[in-house]
Scaffold this active site. Structure first.
Site: not given
Ligand code: DGL
Length: 265
Positions: A9-10, A72, A151, A185
């Site tokens: 994933d990023s 992702c 995040e 996310h």
């Protein structure tokens, strides 16, 4: 087969897929790379997303993985097809499973998709959904303000509520009855999104569906691990390993997480 599943994933978002993989396949070993130093991929040009994603894939191939999960959406949209062509192991992305789940859930054939700019601009969900059923109407919307919230660990409260309400406004003004969270996310914001969208909209998290697809594929290809050893989950991050460790423990509900910082080229 006693080899790990590789997951990329990023950043930390793919941990929402890992958490489902651990729940559904508790005996399997996972090697995860989060490219946290270069996250987000969403606003990056396709060429850059492709180059970074291949760096992660090539790193994992040195660990003899038995399957690759591109956890992702942005990377899936750009690289899935070529990874399937070039690699000799099975490759699973997050777009197809999410699309299938939405097609199953919708009753009025009106499906919404939210994701990063990269995913939405690629048209990958729209293509996947209408390839399977061209009667569906797809409403797509980029929600670039959601990733920074996650995040920062802001899942509830006034700021999150205001950002999500504003972000979803255009898509909730349509007739959709199911909404794909097309970004790894977003499942962390799922309770809030559900509250704002209301009961008439079913929220689809592609992590659950992806883990189901992984499980089915491992079974059909006779790749499931059936022995007795305890799985050793290994996490690599290109950015701060202590921050990644903290988030991984919290999201995966694990007491101990092994995180190693790596540099990709
Ligand atoms: N993991 C990305 C995705 O699912 C979201 C974060 C990013 O923009 O890199 O699209």
């Amino acid at each position: 087969m006693d080899k790990p599943i590789g997951v990329i994933d990023s950043g930390v978002g793919g941990l929402t897929v890992v958490s489902e993989l651990i729940r559904q396949l508790p005996k399997e070993e996972i090697i995860y790379i989060g490219d946290t130093a270069r996250c987000p991929y969403g606003p990056r040009p396709e060429k850059e997303v492709r180059a970074f994603t291949w760096e992660m894939i090539n790193y994992l191939l040195t660990h003899e993985i038995k399957m690759l999960v591109i956890a992702c959406n942005t990377a899936t949209a750009v690289v899935l097809e070529e990874a399937k062509e070039k690699l000799s192991i099975p490759v699973v992305g997050v777009i197809h499973p999410g699309a299938l789940a939405a097609l199953k859930a919708t009753k009025n054939d009106q499906i919404g998709v939210i994701g990063t700019e990269g995913t939405i601009n690629s048209g990958a969900y729209h293509r996947e959904l209408t390839n399977i059923n061209d009667n569906v109407t797809v409403q797509s919307l980029a929600c670039p303000d959601f990733v920074p919230l996650v995040e920062k660990g802001i899942f509830f409260g006034d700021v999150a509520c205001k950002t999500v309400t504003e972000g979803l406004k255009p898509i909730l003004a349509t007739e959709i009855d199911s909404l794909i969270l097309g970004c790894t996310h977003y499942p962390l914001l799922a309770p809030l999104i559900q509250e704002i969208a209301g009961e008439k909209v079913e929220i689809i998290c592609s992590g659950d569906e992806t883990a189901r697809e992984v499980s089915a594929l491992l079974y059909h290809k006779d790749l499931l691990y059936t022995g007795d050893r305890l799985p050793n989950q290994l996490f690599y991050a290109t950015g701060s390993d202590s921050m990644f460790e903290q988030i991984a423990k919290q999201w995966l509900l694990l007491d101990e997480v092994t995180v190693e910082k790596i540099h990709l080229t």
